[in-house]
Design a protein around this motif. Structure first.
Motif, PDB file in Angstrom:
ATOM      1  N   THR B  54       0.849  -1.361  -0.189  1.00 55.52           N
ATOM      2  CA  THR B  54       0.066   0.024  -0.005  1.00 55.52           C
ATOM      3  C   THR B  54       0.915   1.393   0.057  1.00 55.52           C
ATOM      4  OG1 THR B  54      -0.221   0.130   2.399  1.00 55.52           O
ATOM      5  CG2 THR B  54      -1.832  -0.875   0.929  1.00 55.52           C
ATOM      6  N   ARG B  55       2.244   1.030   0.321  1.00 59.66           N
ATOM      7  CA  ARG B  55       2.973   2.395   0.524  1.00 59.66           C
ATOM      8  C   ARG B  55       3.539   2.716  -0.916  1.00 59.66           C
ATOM      9  NH1 ARG B  55       5.056   0.306   4.868  1.00 59.66           N
ATOM     10  NH2 ARG B  55       6.902  -0.791   3.844  1.00 59.66           N
ATOM     11  N   LEU B  56       3.501   1.954  -1.919  1.00 63.92           N
ATOM     12  CA  LEU B  56       3.967   1.939  -3.220  1.00 63.92           C
ATOM     13  C   LEU B  56       3.440   2.982  -4.188  1.00 63.92           C
ATOM     14  CD1 LEU B  56       4.931  -1.612  -4.235  1.00 63.92           C
ATOM     15  CD2 LEU B  56       6.190  -0.220  -2.790  1.00 63.92           C
ATOM     16  N   GLY B  57       4.256   3.852  -4.890  1.00 63.84           N
ATOM     17  CA  GLY B  57       3.536   4.652  -6.006  1.00 63.84           C
ATOM     18  C   GLY B  57       3.210   3.721  -7.018  1.00 63.84           C
ATOM     19  N   ARG B  58       2.306   4.436  -7.747  1.00 64.81           N
ATOM     20  CA  ARG B  58       1.669   3.578  -9.039  1.00 64.81           C
ATOM     21  C   ARG B  58       2.667   2.642  -9.821  1.00 64.81           C
ATOM     22  NH1 ARG B  58      -2.234   3.442 -13.258  1.00 64.81           N
ATOM     23  NH2 ARG B  58      -2.295   0.934 -13.413  1.00 64.81           N
ATOM     24  N   GLY B 230      -8.767   3.231  -3.877  1.00 65.80           N
ATOM     25  CA  GLY B 230      -7.910   2.405  -2.881  1.00 65.80           C
ATOM     26  C   GLY B 230      -6.417   2.526  -3.026  1.00 65.80           C
ATOM     27  N   ASN B 231      -5.464   1.923  -2.123  1.00 76.64           N
ATOM     28  CA  ASN B 231      -4.223   2.287  -2.331  1.00 76.64           C
ATOM     29  C   ASN B 231      -3.574   1.103  -3.106  1.00 76.64           C
ATOM     30  OD1 ASN B 231      -5.158   2.001   0.488  1.00 76.64           O
ATOM     31  ND2 ASN B 231      -3.516   3.674   0.957  1.00 76.64           N
ATOM     32  N   ALA B 233      -5.356  -2.524  -4.230  1.00 76.34           N
ATOM     33  CA  ALA B 233      -6.389  -2.751  -4.949  1.00 76.34           C
ATOM     34  C   ALA B 233      -6.253  -2.966  -6.437  1.00 76.34           C
ATOM     35  CB  ALA B 233      -7.740  -1.779  -4.591  1.00 76.34           C
ATOM     36  N   ASN B 235      -5.286  -0.865  -8.650  1.00 80.31           N
ATOM     37  CA  ASN B 235      -4.212  -0.249  -9.140  1.00 80.31           C
ATOM     38  C   ASN B 235      -2.970  -1.018  -9.586  1.00 80.31           C
ATOM     39  OD1 ASN B 235      -5.166   2.471  -9.104  1.00 80.31           O
ATOM     40  ND2 ASN B 235      -5.338   2.165  -6.880  1.00 80.31           N
ATOM     41  N   LEU B 405      -7.015   1.706   9.222  1.00 81.05           N
ATOM     42  CA  LEU B 405      -5.525   1.257   8.742  1.00 81.05           C
ATOM     43  C   LEU B 405      -5.660   0.228   7.764  1.00 81.05           C
ATOM     44  CD1 LEU B 405      -3.766   1.428  12.360  1.00 81.05           C
ATOM     45  CD2 LEU B 405      -3.369   2.828  10.398  1.00 81.05           C
ATOM     46  N   CYS B 406      -4.703   0.210   6.867  1.00 79.01           N
ATOM     47  CA  CYS B 406      -4.736  -0.781   5.731  1.00 79.01           C
ATOM     48  C   CYS B 406      -4.215  -1.948   6.601  1.00 79.01           C
ATOM     49  CB  CYS B 406      -3.447  -0.440   4.843  1.00 79.01           C
ATOM     50  SG  CYS B 406      -4.275   1.161   3.548  1.00 79.01           S
ATOM     51  N   PRO B 411      -9.500  -1.781   4.105  1.00 79.87           N
ATOM     52  CA  PRO B 411      -9.819  -0.934   3.226  1.00 79.87           C
ATOM     53  C   PRO B 411      -9.533  -1.312   1.858  1.00 79.87           C
ATOM     54  CG  PRO B 411      -8.635  -0.038   5.178  1.00 79.87           C
ATOM     55  CD  PRO B 411      -8.658  -1.346   5.391  1.00 79.87           C
TER      56      PRO B 411
END
Lengths: 599, 599
Positions: B54-58, B230-231, B233, B235, B405-406, B411
């Motif tokens: 969940t912390r990563l950029g796309r 979503g973070n 999900a 993506n 919280l993830c 979430p």
């Protein structure tokens, strides 16, 4: 679809004074112009751009927010904005950041709970942002039950200091925004212990990080609690975790406006009434209700525009398909949400009045209306935030697949709004407080104690238990008195029935626990009545602008009749209305949908 | 909280055979062992770790998924996994990726709609992943209304080719997963035009990217449609946009199993029945219902464990606070969701049988049950996915702040599940299809045509309009026949009332449009009846394991009585039950909550 401006087409249908409606929404011309000016200021400044935010990894996202917060501060100083203007500006920057907690919780806590000397010492530093503060209340194992907090503040008479300590894992401070990376100071809530005795939970100003190198001070451990719901949303915020290993602070860093600890470690109550804290609670909840209407209006605006532009099915002879806004299924989901936005707006406006009223009474040492005001704001906070969170998600669904794209704005709007159902009182816990107050009110009806404010209708409980709804045609549902009586009767009857069921238990607390889910239902009925009645009250006022009052009346009935339809089980089971009358309300609702006009 | 294993405490209370319950859930020992083996395989492989996703950029997020998809493929080959095993493995990797569409849509489309020659040519390439395919149906302006797609496939008899073209902005293909960055080929749905005449929408195999350098072929424009809810999900998926500028493909790349275009451009219907496509729809929806129960069970599992560990309020004499799972407010929200997970599991199991039945009938040219099967699967897809999406969010709220919280997993579970309400048929559009079928069924009751399958109860409509619920005590609600009759009567009466209201309109289509929101309510009532009745049917079977059937019975009644309470407006307004009986059902529900046991 090229070449057709569907919004223009819809807008041309408008038959009301749009500018007057904007002012009715904002509350006053001044409020409208102020927010409009700040909105334009933010929108025209490239440094505040939001494009691409959702694509960033956590680190870049956070840096991006720091940059914006610093830029906002610079602009506020350069333009010499007032506190009100600065608040609107931060609002339109539209990214949760540590500044929200600094301005919204840290400073108000010092103002509300600090002595004059404490305010003189700390506020100037905070106003200039020479120190940055957060609000450290919640712990890993303790949220709703503030009295269960485990962090201790033990007075050491030898050194005239408090020792702040985290005795267990579950006592770790958990959630404070601004804590994880930014704050230099915190208001820390801890159990006060002096001379071996506990004196409840109080607030303390504690420095967390060095003002030189920003490192946590010795004995203080800080972390970021990690990713939260949504791409951007609260991930722009450094919600943190914090533990203390016997941290010493001077005695004068306990916030002592209400309770003072003397040099000898004695606790002395000041002459400031403890009830003042409830005044603050009314204020905070009032802003939460106002924010609910704002968040909801944004979601409804997006879903309404989408529904006007989107076409699907119904093409005849190869012509254009039907705008989805013309489908009754879309209308019956969307229009009640539009109506709710206005309903929450006006009940929020009324709450501002209530706060003024409560404050004046507190100053005159009149605490008589406080329990009612407290229950009322708790209930409205719960009702409006739950409804708004659900409504934003419903708006997302109303945009079909496109609502799932961040480009629609709705996923972020939902993720950033969702915590409102939990913070400042979990919504179910709050409804239980309302229920407790209602049961107490009902139990005192016989004793001659008159219910006040939003519970005044319970004074007419005998009438409300017996009254008969006399609706015979769908149009009969367009009478304010008819609607109001139905909602009053439903709430009164549910309250009385619950009170009767409770009385069957030997131990009232056992009964309350066993029947709590039913009690929540009664609390919801009561809160819905408040919103409906304040909407109706609003329409009795003179609202300027051609057609504005008429449109608002439609929305008011849509709000009320949609609730009546959705909760018809309550109305029917208590005999407030007949199945036939419920069906007529539904017919009237459909007809009202046809009369909604947009801009 | 240290040193107390609250889960062990709860687990020790278990009075049923836990292993037998796992098998009852999985459907068979084989299914349980297979999924369990694949779950362990994924969990023990560091390459499949989900931490930090969940912390990563796309960009990093997408690369991460590519890496996992490649690793999964490697393991599938190394371990020579069967197709079933590979499916489970991908399922436990738990990240949407292009492979889902390649295996789940591209290959099945060729198998279902391609001729034998087409299958022989394309399937081996696809099975070896030498080509990667996506499924390009939806367009920017067209979703639910497939017949409204604008992309054209015009036959050019001179070159024996189709010309695929995107004539407008709104005809851009929009959403296909795997399209944005990965796919080399697509099944493209387009309006077939030969000799100047339109012949409806059909599928075509179109190469999108070069197999040498992976660049889009000339005339093909491809993009990624950007961030989604979503973070992590969806993506991790490259949902894309695609336009064609007069792209030529050979005639034999139209999927011609049902309709063939000859060398001269004539359309010839094959002897394969068109209805086959409905068989596929039944299959796909059956898997969606099964997936709903899985997603829901994950959320309920998290919320239940949290509720057992979390304590809040109720501490007496400084002892431990009360486990939140012991609060009736928590139980009344959580346990119906636990019951729903099992209800959806068993109705999904029944849908597998339905698919087999439909397939056998199709092979025997018996299309008689198809409309009913189609309506039934449409309704169950809608009901279970809407309920599951709402339930995951409710589970998140049941975990208080921690659910935000993830780290709670909720979430992401919500964000990745949400689109199920939209894909494979928008849930409201599907309910309208169900309503249409129900209205048709009711209108034919007089004609002697017997309703079949899940609508068979409408054959007893006269009885159901008159029957009286004879519940007199709370325990009376624990009789399957009583519950079933109440749900049948409610649905039948709602259907008949809607049919009567419809008959007042001169133009039935106008009536259907005007009353559509009411019709959706009737469709929901019918679908809930199906789920309740299949749950009851399941319990008539022999379910091995001590105490298993008893626990499932509790859940079955919780599922049914919670619906009865929530929708008591329906039951009361149609006179199926009295307010007193509704109240008794609620009492029984509370008592059932006390009997739920976990593991």
């Amino acid at each position: 679809m090229k070449g057709v401006d569907h919004l223009a087409h819809e807008r041309n249908k408008t038959e009301f004074d749009v500018d007057a409606m904007k002012i009715a929404w904002a509350g006053s011309r001044h409020a409208f112009e102020l927010s409009d000016r700040m909105a334009r200021l933010v929108a025209s400044d490239p440094a505040f751009q939001k494009d691409g935010r959702t694509r960033l990894g956590r680190k870049e996202l956070f840096k991006n927010t720091l940059r914006k917060a610093a830029h906002a501060w610079k602009r506020i100083l350069e333009l010499r904005l007032t506190e009100e203007e600065a608040g609107w500006l931060r609002n339109f920057v539209d990214e949760p950041s540590f500044t929200d907690l600094h301005w919204g919780m840290f400073i108000p806590a010092i103002k509300g709970q600090g002595t004059d000397e404490q305010q003189q010492k700390w506020l100037p530093l905070a106003y200039k942002m020479q120190i940055i503060g957060c609000y450290a209340q919640t712990e890993l194992g303790h949220g709703s039950n503030v009295q269960g907090l485990e962090t201790t503040a033990t007075f050491d008479p030898e050194t005239d200091e408090f020792v702040i300590h985290s005795p267990t894992l579950t006592s770790s401070k958990w959630w404070p925004g601004g804590l994880g990376k930014v704050s230099t100071h915190a208001i820390v809530y801890a159990r006060l212990i002096t001379n071996g005795q506990e004196h409840g939970v109080h607030g303390f100003i504690v420095q967390l990080r060095s003002l030189d190198d920003h490192m946590p001070l010795p004995g203080i451990t800080i972390g970021d609690i990690g990713m939260k719901f949504g791409n951007g949303a609260y991930n722009t915020m450094d919600n943190g975790v914090l533990t203390f290993d016997h941290i010493r602070i001077p005695r004068n860093q306990m916030l002592m406006r209400v309770l003072q600890v003397t040099r000898e470690g004695k606790c002395v109550q000041s002459n400031v009434p403890r009830q003042l804290i409830y005044g603050t609670m009314v204020f905070v909840r009032q802003t939460i209700v106002a924010d609910a209407s704002t968040a909801l209006s944004r979601a409804v605006c997006i879903a309404t525009r989408y529904s006007a532009v989107r076409r699907q099915f119904g093409s005849q002879d190869g012509g254009m398909e039907t705008q989805v806004i013309d489908y009754k299924t879309q209308q019956s989901r969307l229009f009640p949400l539009l109506a709710s936005a206005y309903a929450f707006r006006f009940v929020g406006e009324w709450l501002k009045w209530l706060y003024t009223d409560v404050t004046q009474r507190l100053q005159a040492n009149d605490f008589s209306t406080l329990p009612e005001a407290h229950a009322c704001t708790a209930g409205l906070k719960s009702l409006t935030t739950t409804a708004t969170a659900d409504a934003i998600e419903e708006c997302r669904k109303l945009c079909g697949g496109h609502g799932y794209l961040c480009a629609s704005g709705l996923p972020e709007l939902f993720a950033v709004y969702a915590p409102a159902c939990t913070y400042e009182g979990d919504n179910v816990v709050l409804l239980l407080q309302v229920a407790r107050f209602l049961m107490k009110t009902v139990s005192q009806l016989g004793s001659g104690k008159k219910p006040v404010g939003t519970t005044a209708y319970l004074g007419r409980v005998q009438d409300l238990l017996q009254c008969c709804c006399d609706v015979q045609t769908a149009e009969d549902w367009l009478k304010p008195s008819v609607v109001l009586e139905a909602f009053e009767a439903r709430s009164a009857r549910m309250c009385v029935a619950r009170a009767q069921n409770l009385s069957k238990f030997e131990n009232p607390e056992d009964g309350f626990a066993e029947l709590s889910a039913d009690l929540v239902e009664a609390a919801v009925a009561h809160c819905q009545l408040i919103v409906v009645s304040k909407f109706i009250d609003k329409l009795q006022q003179d609202i300027p602008g051609k057609g504005v009052n008429q449109q608002l009346q439609n929305l008011c009935y849509i709000y009320a009749l949609n609730l009546l339809h959705k909760y018809r089980g309550d109305f029917l089971s208590t005999g407030c209305i007949t199945p036939k009358q419920a069906s007529l309300a539904n017919d009237q609702l459909r007809s009202l949908y046809s009369q909604v006009i947009f801009q």
